[in-house]
Structure formats: C-alpha cells, structure tokens
Design a protein around this motif. Sequence first.
Motif: not given
Length: 123
Positions: A77-106
Amino acid sequence: MSTISEDTDPSAIRAVARPATAAPQQVRVTFNRLELNLILNLYGRMVADGEWRDYAIDFLKDRAVFSVFRRASEVPIYRIEKDPRLARKQGMYSVIAATGLILRRGHELERVLLVIDRKLAVV
C-alpha cells in the motif's frame, strides 16, 4: 612429481594463481539505523492500530525500499524509498502509494513520513 620445495608456503602459490583484480563488490543502498528506527516506529504504531500487517525491505544497487502491506498476499500500500541520486534535487526520500503516485518527497525522512503518520490526525 611436484616442483614445489618443502620450504615453499602453499598459500603463497594459491595467491599467485588467483587473478590480481578481483571483482569489486556491488555497493547497495541501505537504510541506516536512525532511518530504520523512524520507519519501524511508524510501522509499529500502524500495526498496533490494525492497519498494516506485513513489510518487506529491499536493498537494491540504486535505491532502498521499505514496502508496507495490509496483507502479505497483496501489493504494497506504501513504499518508502531512499534514492541517493536525488539527494541534491528533490530529496532522496519519498513515499509512494500503491498506484505509483508519489505522495511526498524530501530531504528529511521524518518530514516525508508525516504524509502517512496518522498520530497527528484530528478525529
């Protein structure tokens, strides 16, 4: 008959037989202890409320994923992802819903988790 004298160390011969360049280990992205503590505290509260029942952790070479399931046989139902490639952009942490919608990134995991943390919700 062997050409090795009795004074020769056998381990030295094996070391020479191995190639000098060993395959480098793949570096995997992981959650550190503080990140896992934040995630598992949230998970524990949601399990106590009866909303979540199972989880999975995947450490891939480009990102780390903590997936939350309502039941073990379903999609997360949720995926909490850590992607270091995005650390300087939108932030490396994100919460993604089951539909693939990114709920929040930071940039801060604690703030990103607020999108699914219901302890502050007004009832």
